[in-house]
Design an enzyme around this catalytic site. Sequence first.
Site, PDB file in Angstrom:
ATOM      1  N   THR A 121      67.714 -60.401  23.403  1.00 40.98           N
ATOM      2  CA  THR A 121      66.545 -60.113  22.575  1.00 40.98           C
ATOM      3  C   THR A 121      66.052 -61.425  21.970  1.00 40.98           C
ATOM      4  O   THR A 121      66.775 -62.070  21.205  1.00 40.98           O
ATOM      5  CB  THR A 121      66.932 -59.123  21.455  1.00 40.98           C
ATOM      6  OG1 THR A 121      67.466 -57.954  22.074  1.00 40.98           O
ATOM      7  CG2 THR A 121      65.739 -58.768  20.594  1.00 40.98           C
ATOM      8  N   PHE A 150      67.654 -52.029  26.340  1.00 44.72           N
ATOM      9  CA  PHE A 150      67.530 -50.992  25.317  1.00 44.72           C
ATOM     10  C   PHE A 150      68.795 -50.151  25.171  1.00 44.72           C
ATOM     11  O   PHE A 150      68.772 -49.128  24.505  1.00 44.72           O
ATOM     12  CB  PHE A 150      66.342 -50.075  25.647  1.00 44.72           C
ATOM     13  CG  PHE A 150      65.030 -50.798  25.690  1.00 44.72           C
ATOM     14  CD1 PHE A 150      64.358 -51.134  24.505  1.00 44.72           C
ATOM     15  CD2 PHE A 150      64.457 -51.181  26.892  1.00 44.72           C
ATOM     16  CE1 PHE A 150      63.148 -51.823  24.543  1.00 44.72           C
ATOM     17  CE2 PHE A 150      63.244 -51.861  26.935  1.00 44.72           C
ATOM     18  CZ  PHE A 150      62.586 -52.178  25.755  1.00 44.72           C
ATOM     19  N   GLU A 153      75.123 -49.066  22.130  1.00 45.21           N
ATOM     20  CA  GLU A 153      76.574 -49.087  22.198  1.00 45.21           C
ATOM     21  C   GLU A 153      77.076 -47.659  21.995  1.00 45.21           C
ATOM     22  O   GLU A 153      76.506 -46.900  21.220  1.00 45.21           O
ATOM     23  CB  GLU A 153      77.150 -50.025  21.132  1.00 45.21           C
ATOM     24  CG  GLU A 153      76.893 -51.470  21.486  1.00 45.21           C
ATOM     25  CD  GLU A 153      77.343 -52.448  20.398  1.00 45.21           C
ATOM     26  OE1 GLU A 153      78.244 -52.120  19.619  1.00 45.21           O
ATOM     27  OE2 GLU A 153      76.756 -53.541  20.332  1.00 45.21           O
ATOM     28  N   GLY A 254      71.924 -41.436   5.792  1.00 43.09           N
ATOM     29  CA  GLY A 254      73.282 -41.959   5.859  1.00 43.09           C
ATOM     30  C   GLY A 254      73.492 -43.151   4.954  1.00 43.09           C
ATOM     31  O   GLY A 254      72.803 -43.310   3.939  1.00 43.09           O
ATOM     32  N   GLY A 258      73.601 -50.580  10.678  1.00 38.75           N
ATOM     33  CA  GLY A 258      74.295 -51.874  10.802  1.00 38.75           C
ATOM     34  C   GLY A 258      74.206 -52.313  12.247  1.00 38.75           C
ATOM     35  O   GLY A 258      73.237 -52.000  12.937  1.00 38.75           O
ATOM     36  N   CYS A 261      72.132 -55.474  16.123  1.00 41.99           N
ATOM     37  CA  CYS A 261      70.729 -55.510  16.551  1.00 41.99           C
ATOM     38  C   CYS A 261      69.732 -55.234  15.426  1.00 41.99           C
ATOM     39  O   CYS A 261      68.960 -56.111  15.067  1.00 41.99           O
ATOM     40  CB  CYS A 261      70.514 -54.546  17.707  1.00 41.99           C
ATOM     41  SG  CYS A 261      71.330 -55.092  19.217  1.00 41.99           S
ATOM     42  N   LYS A 322      78.826 -47.649  14.150  1.00 41.15           N
ATOM     43  CA  LYS A 322      78.421 -46.318  14.629  1.00 41.15           C
ATOM     44  C   LYS A 322      79.571 -45.773  15.448  1.00 41.15           C
ATOM     45  O   LYS A 322      80.476 -46.527  15.833  1.00 41.15           O
ATOM     46  CB  LYS A 322      77.131 -46.394  15.440  1.00 41.15           C
ATOM     47  CG  LYS A 322      77.274 -47.180  16.725  1.00 41.15           C
ATOM     48  CD  LYS A 322      75.940 -47.465  17.340  1.00 41.15           C
ATOM     49  CE  LYS A 322      75.569 -46.391  18.300  1.00 41.15           C
ATOM     50  NZ  LYS A 322      74.428 -46.735  19.142  1.00 41.15           N
TER      51      LYS A 322
HETATM   52  N1  LIG Z   1      74.793 -54.986  21.611  1.00 41.30           N
HETATM   53  C1  LIG Z   1      73.753 -54.199  21.840  1.00 41.30           C
HETATM   54  O1  LIG Z   1      73.806 -52.980  21.640  1.00 41.30           O
HETATM   55  C2  LIG Z   1      72.465 -54.780  22.360  1.00 41.30           C
HETATM   56  C3  LIG Z   1      71.491 -53.918  22.863  1.00 41.30           C
HETATM   57  C4  LIG Z   1      70.294 -54.473  23.348  1.00 41.30           C
HETATM   58  C5  LIG Z   1      70.088 -55.841  23.297  1.00 41.30           C
HETATM   59  N2  LIG Z   1      71.061 -56.656  22.784  1.00 41.30           N
HETATM   60  C6  LIG Z   1      70.813 -58.099  22.776  1.00 41.30           C
HETATM   61  O2  LIG Z   1      71.537 -58.656  23.871  1.00 41.30           O
HETATM   62  C7  LIG Z   1      72.036 -59.958  23.526  1.00 41.30           C
HETATM   63  C8  LIG Z   1      73.538 -60.003  23.682  1.00 41.30           C
HETATM   64  O3  LIG Z   1      74.102 -59.093  22.743  1.00 41.30           O
HETATM   65  P1  LIG Z   1      75.644 -58.659  22.826  1.00 41.30           P
HETATM   66  O4  LIG Z   1      75.849 -57.608  21.799  1.00 41.30           O
HETATM   67  O5  LIG Z   1      76.024 -58.391  24.239  1.00 41.30           O
HETATM   68  O6  LIG Z   1      76.338 -60.010  22.352  1.00 41.30           O
HETATM   69  P2  LIG Z   1      77.880 -60.396  22.427  1.00 41.30           P
HETATM   70  O7  LIG Z   1      78.143 -61.282  21.282  1.00 41.30           O
HETATM   71  O8  LIG Z   1      78.713 -59.148  22.605  1.00 41.30           O
HETATM   72  O9  LIG Z   1      77.998 -61.202  23.810  1.00 41.30           O
HETATM   73  C9  LIG Z   1      77.468 -62.464  24.013  1.00 41.30           C
HETATM   74  C10 LIG Z   1      78.425 -63.213  24.946  1.00 41.30           C
HETATM   75  O10 LIG Z   1      77.841 -64.447  25.319  1.00 41.30           O
HETATM   76  C11 LIG Z   1      78.875 -65.390  25.436  1.00 41.30           C
HETATM   77  N3  LIG Z   1      78.321 -66.752  25.396  1.00 41.30           N
HETATM   78  C12 LIG Z   1      77.852 -67.444  24.343  1.00 41.30           C
HETATM   79  N4  LIG Z   1      77.420 -68.655  24.717  1.00 41.30           N
HETATM   80  C13 LIG Z   1      77.606 -68.734  26.044  1.00 41.30           C
HETATM   81  C14 LIG Z   1      77.362 -69.732  27.021  1.00 41.30           C
HETATM   82  N5  LIG Z   1      76.826 -70.918  26.689  1.00 41.30           N
HETATM   83  N6  LIG Z   1      77.704 -69.476  28.309  1.00 41.30           N
HETATM   84  C15 LIG Z   1      78.251 -68.293  28.649  1.00 41.30           C
HETATM   85  N7  LIG Z   1      78.507 -67.307  27.771  1.00 41.30           N
HETATM   86  C16 LIG Z   1      78.187 -67.528  26.483  1.00 41.30           C
HETATM   87  C17 LIG Z   1      79.778 -65.073  24.265  1.00 41.30           C
HETATM   88  O11 LIG Z   1      81.073 -65.614  24.434  1.00 41.30           O
HETATM   89  C18 LIG Z   1      79.759 -63.545  24.307  1.00 41.30           C
HETATM   90  O12 LIG Z   1      80.803 -63.028  25.101  1.00 41.30           O
HETATM   91  C19 LIG Z   1      71.528 -60.229  22.115  1.00 41.30           C
HETATM   92  O13 LIG Z   1      70.321 -60.901  22.190  1.00 41.30           O
HETATM   93  C20 LIG Z   1      71.303 -58.831  21.554  1.00 41.30           C
HETATM   94  O14 LIG Z   1      70.331 -58.814  20.530  1.00 41.30           O
HETATM   95  C21 LIG Z   1      72.233 -56.158  22.320  1.00 41.30           C
END
Ligand SMILES: NC(=O)c1ccc[n+]([C@@H]2O[C@H](COP(=O)([O-])OP(=O)(O)OC[C@H]3O[C@@H](n4cnc5c(N)ncnc54)[C@H](O)[C@@H]3O)[C@@H](O)[C@H]2O)c1
Length: 438
Positions: A121, A150, A153, A254, A258, A261, A322
């Site tokens: 994002t 989208f 978790e 609630g 948190g 995102c 959650k």
């Molecule tokens: N978690 C969600 O529910 C969700 C949903 C939609 C969008 N997003 C977006 O997706 C993106 C990732 O979120 P996430 O929750 O998966 O994050 P996360 O922290 O779980 O995972 C990110 C991963 O990237 C790795 N990383 C960092 N720097 C790196 C590099 N230079 N080379 C290789 N790997 C590297 C980290 O070690 C980590 O494992 C964010 O922008 C978030 O806003 C998350």
Amino acid sequence: MKIAVIGTGYVGLVTGTCFAESGNEVVCIDKDARKIGLLEDGKIPIYEPGLQELVHRNHRDGRLFFTTDLVKGIGAAQLVFIAVGTPQSGDGSADLSTVFAVADALGEHINGPKVVVIKSTVPVGTNRAVADRIAARCKHAVDVTSNPEFLKEGAAIEDCTKPDRVVVGVRRPEVATVLHELYAPFLRTERPFLVMSPESAEMTKYVANAMLATKISFINEMANLCERVGADINDVRRGIGHDVRIGFQFLFPGSGYGGSCFPKDVRAVVSMAKQVGGETAIMEAVDRVNENQKSVLARKIRGHYGDHLRDKTLAVWGLAFKPRTDDVREAPALVLVDFLLAQGCRVRVHDPEAMANVRAQYGDRLVYCDRPYGALEGADGLAIVTEWQEFRNPDFEVMRRLLKERVIFDGRNLYEPRIPVGFGFTYHSIGRKTGVPG
Ligand SMILES: NC(=O)c1ccc[n+]([C@@H]2O[C@H](COP(=O)([O-])OP(=O)(O)OC[C@H]3O[C@@H](n4cnc5c(N)ncnc54)[C@H](O)[C@@H]3O)[C@@H](O)[C@H]2O)c1
């Protein structure tokens, strides 16, 4: 297709695995050697229902690989996804340093024409910036597209394989065709594949989360008002939800939202607007209401015990932000835990999946209980912060035997008040009258 996914977290591991599941060859890359080591040993570093089985099968069948080596990982890939974190930086904006570090590395090491897909994002303009950084370092034709994620978790596999919609932002229609081919197995029930500019795709993700966060803060504000005027938010919810323009979804009061995102994305919208001289009065209010709501149980607990909190023992059910995840980033439960510890309380906690992550932060300052009822032993009250399914129908008879004082602070309105009250509990919930045994 041959795919590389950079960043093997909640998004990268799930989407990479789902792409492998539909027959593609996927290399998941992460700089965290521990994470990659666990995955290679068949262990899943996060909890996400159904993920373990899919990872095992695709790894075993030679479609899913893990590496810390970016150069090797992207070598054969036609599509390279960027799914690294974009956390909040000090001023509220999205911290793009990791995305840009990856873009620079791609620019250095890309060995032929490829499509780079930004799944993280990211604020509007990032697509252009990533393309410029790659082009400055690389002579090959590289298309940079935006494909926001989208998934939720706790239901990530379902969301990924049966998405409500897929959004792609492209500069050339040919690239949309490649992505459509990749997503086709997930779109078989006529799910929409929406092609737009990268800027609109980037903005779509923020607007979606901004809307969802707004719904939560809205219903929480109304719930708090219900309490003050003697109305019941559950009845009011029923009263409004049948209006199809309003509906029932995502309008549950609630203890605040948190996770990794909503909080950061709402603040990123505020910051994005500031940078272009825009106004975001609603987003600022949504954030403020939510910050306040995260302390709703703390206020109720203080209201109940008065100044006698020191030396009380509180049980807390639910720590993850959650249910059905182990993710505790910005979890409202931790705001409550911090409050209780600051008051000198002892805190006995239970969560089905998030305890290891909480232990890593709090060490021996908390008592970790494997079972929900174990957390109640000798406690002066129970606070419920996360609505895990197993908390919905507890044995109140057992609970009343275990708790020293029969009081429940329910931050998710899990029960009909008359039920705990019938078992002799004082029952505090959100937006409803406190239930007191008669
Ligand atoms: N978690 C969600 O529910 C969700 C949903 C939609 C969008 N997003 C977006 O997706 C993106 C990732 O979120 P996430 O929750 O998966 O994050 P996360 O922290 O779980 O995972 C990110 C991963 O990237 C790795 N990383 C960092 N720097 C790196 C590099 N230079 N080379 C290789 N790997 C590297 C980290 O070690 C980590 O494992 C964010 O922008 C978030 O806003 C998350």
